[in-house]
Design an enzyme around this catalytic site. Structure first.
Site, mmCIF file in Angstrom:
data_model
loop_
_atom_site.group_PDB
_atom_site.id
_atom_site.type_symbol
_atom_site.label_atom_id
_atom_site.label_comp_id
_atom_site.label_asym_id
_atom_site.label_seq_id
_atom_site.Cartn_x
_atom_site.Cartn_y
_atom_site.Cartn_z
ATOM 1 N N GLY A 57 33.005 29.364 38.013
ATOM 2 C CA GLY A 57 31.744 30.078 38.158
ATOM 3 C C GLY A 57 31.880 31.570 38.029
ATOM 4 O O GLY A 57 30.906 32.275 37.798
ATOM 5 N N GLN A 58 33.105 32.079 38.124
ATOM 6 C CA GLN A 58 33.250 33.531 38.117
ATOM 7 C C GLN A 58 33.170 34.144 36.725
ATOM 8 O O GLN A 58 33.079 35.347 36.579
ATOM 9 C CB GLN A 58 34.575 33.919 38.801
ATOM 10 N N SER A 69 35.521 33.452 34.202
ATOM 11 C CA SER A 69 36.864 33.717 33.702
ATOM 12 C C SER A 69 37.006 33.395 32.221
ATOM 13 O O SER A 69 37.716 34.097 31.492
ATOM 14 C CB SER A 69 37.897 32.931 34.508
ATOM 15 N N ALA A 102 43.891 45.688 33.193
ATOM 16 C CA ALA A 102 43.076 44.980 34.195
ATOM 17 C C ALA A 102 43.922 44.404 35.320
ATOM 18 O O ALA A 102 45.103 44.101 35.131
ATOM 19 C CB ALA A 102 42.285 43.857 33.523
ATOM 20 N N LYS A 103 43.296 44.245 36.507
ATOM 21 C CA LYS A 103 43.977 43.614 37.643
ATOM 22 C C LYS A 103 43.242 42.316 38.012
ATOM 23 O O LYS A 103 43.614 41.238 37.565
ATOM 24 C CB LYS A 103 43.975 44.560 38.853
ATOM 25 N N GLY A 114 38.243 38.634 42.126
ATOM 26 C CA GLY A 114 37.511 37.523 42.749
ATOM 27 C C GLY A 114 37.418 37.529 44.261
ATOM 28 O O GLY A 114 36.335 37.363 44.816
ATOM 29 N N GLU A 115 38.551 37.718 44.940
ATOM 30 C CA GLU A 115 38.513 37.632 46.412
ATOM 31 C C GLU A 115 38.255 38.952 47.116
ATOM 32 O O GLU A 115 37.585 38.977 48.140
ATOM 33 C CB GLU A 115 39.834 37.059 46.925
#
Lengths: 162, 466, 338
Positions: free
Chosen positions: C46-47, C49, C284-285, C288-289
């Protein structure tokens, strides 16, 4: 078994179902319209929201028998072969949906709102979505999309609701 | 020419398609799925370079149309529905399980218990969790039997007919009590403390001795659940070569395949796991739940079997976030510089290990906060209790320890009369700082985030209320 | 009476697994017309990716995101991926996807170089062309090169790669080592109203400044921050699983497990701080959390600023805040009369 005949997305459909079957399961299992989702089955989450005679309802709380003779619109009835519904287009452009599971329910609640109130305030939009739980998005981009869709609908000459 | 043919000649694309469909359609066929002919390819998706573009998601369009197929939307001919019987008792020995009445119910095709599982243990680190409990129940949501039936309704009713005889045991619910208990442990003979971690840097006692003031605080957090809108779901089907395909909401299919290979006792080349879009994970769908169950029921019945959690099962029987008890002791200079910090964390580790090892490690490493502290001692324990198993949930202990260290920081700021923004800017990690584990950090921007947020918020001065 | 307060909280969070290997593998196939396919074992939860991975591959090959098709989440057809967990997908799977695309690109460069009269290392991929660096007018369309690779050289433009973050095991006595390859940082500031009679807390506004290295897709980063904040608000003020004395859940349903609705969400303002990580794909790193980490702390500090009570256990329900206010007033009365 109960026989039910209802209009679904503009077409007459009928089925013969056990009396305890809900409208949600009728749509998903008998008519293969799996866009409306089962999130809790007891009316807490709104993932099953459809329009019945123009009003947004939790289809898991309505028996199939109660929908007999009624006019039901589901997520599958919004787009046509020609175009996406303005709400669907706005949701896509604003990135309003993430996992998408609550999406159909939210969009139906939004449609019910805009059909009745074409120029809602942010408060009115939040109120309309209060029965639709979303865990992914925080609702922010959904509200932006509904505001954008309302502007588009306003601009269109013929105020068709679908 | 009849009316329908007339429409076919003259109507809009929708009218034409519907007309033709009506002429051809069998009564039970699914209705037409709209494929909007305006194929939008938004500008952002067509631009090069691609990085930093606000590209719209291709799955976003399908979500909005209701066309995304989640596992519970799948149907296969002959498919059976499975449901799992939950123990309803937090700690017990299982004396007997009688499934005869359930098996005899019309519409029930098969019933299985823990004894039917070839290798009844799995777990991301400690393999202490059963697929179905067979001798002992460790928490109220433990599964003890599973039924496959022709409808979901019948499967649910059949669960009532399964008779389980328990010898109740006293449940351990308080993690601090569990920490003190020697025997009998929750998973006796294994100790209640099932993982432990220490981080030591510098000399905390000397740091405290040199401090202007020492502050203490204890903080606690609660057990919460991921609440993905989509419940856990899996569907298994075998082919005649002994190969099983499992559609599942798992967020990590490689581990899933390894767990299935272990629990079913078959080689990985005979297992295929397919995930579609998951309707929300947040860490709760990172280990197997019903996958081995549907595989075994599908094998026993020779038919595809699908099992979807009910919403109550999402709460009773899927992993949750670790409750934490956090004790902080910090020594500071008169100017507000952090000189020494001592931390003790106790994690409520629930009935099974699940992702506790990872959570413990992260919580311990992160517990000092994004600050330069020369003298540090952080110690963390995770203990078993007879409550829902605690596992991976967005942040792995970070939200809990952040609540503690940032509340603690504000208490220190208030006592010393220093602005909360200033005290943080004085102490944050910088490019090249050493972390609590003495790692040289790069791309460190915590001070930049403080300044950027403060500027946008309009944080000027000393806590003045607008 | 409503009292306003504001609270600040900053945090740090790692990317990837703690020390343990958590590799991702990827395969990139450049089609004969210059579009591409990415095979990845990750799962879209859902994120977004898969969209981000498509952007990374597109960037590496110099084509648009729309020309990259992503196939995912099938153990039979997609290569190993440790999973959508620990905010690792953009960084670990992203690096694997970029490396795989680079390998496919190498084959394209080897095919194009002799045709353009240069060595492969003098070439770059941009705007659907394989062109000479510094002399873009000397170019061949990527589709023509890919087709030639297949039909003349007999070597399809295909690349496969894996990536695992660099870590060092932690000393068992002191915990010293390199547990993660990189970390992200963030600050959230909350503005609340606290009703000093009922203890009810209303979150009015949250300003968030987040680090994710290079934001591959800023719209998706904002979505993660907004969603993370909603989880943080629930964690701070509403959510709790309640057990009875026998260890059974009292509220296993959404009627009695309270979580944020559209009415509970504050106004959210998101900034992505300038940052670049040389070890990540295009800098990029991950994100999500980290988005739900600082929220509860910011809200608790805002409550403290508003009414002077320190809530030390979550959730800060109205009952808890009310009880704390009552205790504070009682203590103040005692101090006055002492």
């Amino acid at each position: 078994m109960t026989k039910v005949t209802l209009t679904v997305n503009g077409e007459a459909r009928s089925a013969s179902v056990p009396p305890e079957m809900t409208l949600l399961r009728l749509l998903r299992e008998e008519f293969n319209l799996t866009g409306s989702k089962l999130g809790c089955d007891v009316g807490d989450c709104g993932a099953c929201t459809v329009l019945v005679d123009g009003k947004a309802v939790n289809s898991c709380l309505m028996l199939a028998g109660q929908a007999d003779g009624r006019d039901v619109v589901t997520i599958e009835g919004l787009a046509t072969m020609e175009r996406l519904h303005p709400i669907q287009k706005a949701f896509e452009e604003k990135g309003s949906l993430q996992c998408g599971f609550c999406g159909p329910g939210v969009i139906m609640s939004a449609k019910a709102l805009l059909d009745e109130n074409p120029d809602p305030s942010e408060e009115e939009i939040r109120d309309a979505l209060a029965g639709n739980l979303c865990r992914c998005t925080g609702y922010t981009k959904m509200i932006e999309a509904i505001q954008a869709a309302a502007r588009v609908e306003d601009a269109r000459p013929t105020a068709k609701s679908a | 020419m009849d009316k329908k043919s007339a429409v076919v000649e003259t109507g809009t694309a929708t009218e034409r398609a519907r007309s033709v469909e009506e002429m051809l359609r069998a009564p039970a066929a699914a209705p037409l799925a709209p494929l909007p002919l305006e194929v939008l390819v938004p500008e952002a998706k067509q631009q090069t370079p691609a990085v930093r573009q606000r590209v719209t998601r291709p799955d976003g369009r399908l979500h909005g149309l209701g066309q995304t197929k989640y596992i519970d939307d799948f149907y296969m001919p002959g498919m059976l529905y499975a449901k799992v019987k939950r123990a309803g008792i937090a700690s017990a020995r299982i004396i007997s399980i009688d499934t005869k009445e359930a098996e005899a119910m019309p519409g029930v095709v098969a019933v299985i218990t823990g004894r039917d599982v070839p290798c009844n243990s799995f777990g991301p680190s400690l393999k202490d969790q059963p697929v179905l409990a067979d001798t002992r129940v460790f928490y109220s949501g433990d599964g003890v039997a599973a039924v496959a039936a022709v409808t979901e309704q019948i499967a649910t009713e059949a669960l009532e007919k399964i008779k389980v005889e328990y010898e109740p045991l006293t449940p351990v619910l308080d993690p601090l009590l569990s920490l003190q208990l020697e025997t009998p442990g929750v998973h006796a003979p294994n100790p209640n403390v099932y993982w432990h971690k220490v981080i030591k840097k510098g000399d905390v006692e000397r740091g405290f001795a040199e401090s202007y003031r020492v502050f203490e605080g204890t903080f606690r957090t609660q057990m919460v659940e991921h609440v993905p809108l989509e419940p856990h779901s899996s569907l298994a089907t075998w082919d005649a070569n002994g190969r099983v395909t499992i559609y599942s909401t798992l967020g990590r299919i490689t581990l899933g395949r390894a767990d299935l290979s272990r629990t079913l006792g078959i080689p990985m080349s005979r297992i295929r796991i397919i995930a579609t879009v998951v309707g929300g994970n947040f860490g709760g769908k990172n280990e197997i739940t019903t996958e081995p169950i549907v595989a075994l029921l599908a094998k026993k019945t020779g038919r595809p079997v699908k099992c979807t959690f009910t919403r109550p099962e999402e709460f009773t029987s899927s992993t949750t976030r670790h409750p934490l008890i956090m004790e902080y002791k910090t020594g500071v200079s008169k100017q507000g510089k952090l000189l020494a910090r001592q931390i003790r964390l106790v994690l409520d580790g629930g009935a099974y290990c699940s992702w506790s090892e990872t959570t413990l490690g992260k919580a311990c490493i992160l517990s000092a906060g994004p600050y330069e502290i020369e003298n540090l001692h952080a110690e963390a324990f995770v203990v078993y209790t007879n409550k829902t198993m605690t596992g991976a949930m967005r942040g792995f202990g970070a939200p809990q320890v952040c609540f503690a260290y940032e509340s603690h920081m504000d208490d220190i700021a208030k006592a010393l009369g220093i602005d909360p923004l200033e005290i943080r800017l004085m102490n944050t990690l910088k490019e090249g700082s050493l972390s609590p584990t003495s790692q040289v950090l790069h791309s460190v921007v915590v001070a930049d985030t403080l300044k950027q947020a403060a500027e946008r918020f309009g944080w000027n001065g000393n806590g003045s209320k607008s | 009476m409503k009292r306003r307060g504001r609270g600040i909280a900053c945090m740090w969070y790692p990317i990837g697994f703690t020390v343990a290997a958590n590799p991702s593998a990827a395969v990139v196939k450049v089609n004969e017309d210059g579009t591409a396919t990415l095979l990845t074992g990750t799962v879209e939860t859902g994120q977004g990716s898969l969209t981000v991975l498509a952007q990374i591959v597109a960037e590496e090959l110099g084509i648009a995101t729309d020309s990259v098709h992503v196939v995912s989440a099938d153990t039979d057809t997609t290569p190993l991926d440790t999973g959508a967990i620990a905010s690792r997908t953009t960084y670990v799977t992203g690096n694997a996807a970029r490396l795989a695309a680079a390998k496919a690109k190498e084959i394209l460069f080897e095919v194009a170089a002799p045709l353009l009269g240069v060595k492969p290392h003098q070439l770059e991929a941009r705007d659907y062309k394989i062109q000479v660096r510094g002399f873009p007018q000397r170019n061949i369309h990527i589709g023509d090169v890919a087709d030639r690779a297949r039909g003349v050289n007999g070597q399809p433009a295909l690349g496969s790669a894996s990536f695992n973050p660099a870590t060092v095991a932690l000393d068992p006595e002191t915990g010293q080592g390199v547990p993660f390859a990189t970390y992200v940082y963030a600050t959230q500031i909350a503005e609340v109203d606290v009703d000093d009679e009922t203890g009810e807390v209303e979150v009015l506004r949250i300003v968030a400044s987040h680090d994710c290295g290079t934001p591959i897709n800023p719209m998706l980063v904002e979505g993660q921050v907004e969603g993370g904040i909603s989880m943080g608000v629930g964690f701070a003020l509403q959510e709790e699983m309640l057990f009875d004395s026998q260890g059974r859940l009292i509220n296993p349903n959404l009627t009695n497990y309270i979580m944020p609705t559209s009415l509970d969400m504050p106004k959210v303002e998101v900034d992505i701080v300038d940052s670049y990580d040389p070890t990540g794909p295009f800098g990029a790193k991950g994100v999500g959390e980290p988005t739900c980490v600082a929220t509860a702390a910011a809200i608790m500090n805002a409550i403290h600023d508003a009414v002077g009570v320190r809530i030390t256990s979550l959730p800060a329900t109205a009952e808890k805040v009310h009880a704390a206010l009552k205790a504070k007033r009682a203590q103040e009365t005692r101090q006055l009369t002492a």
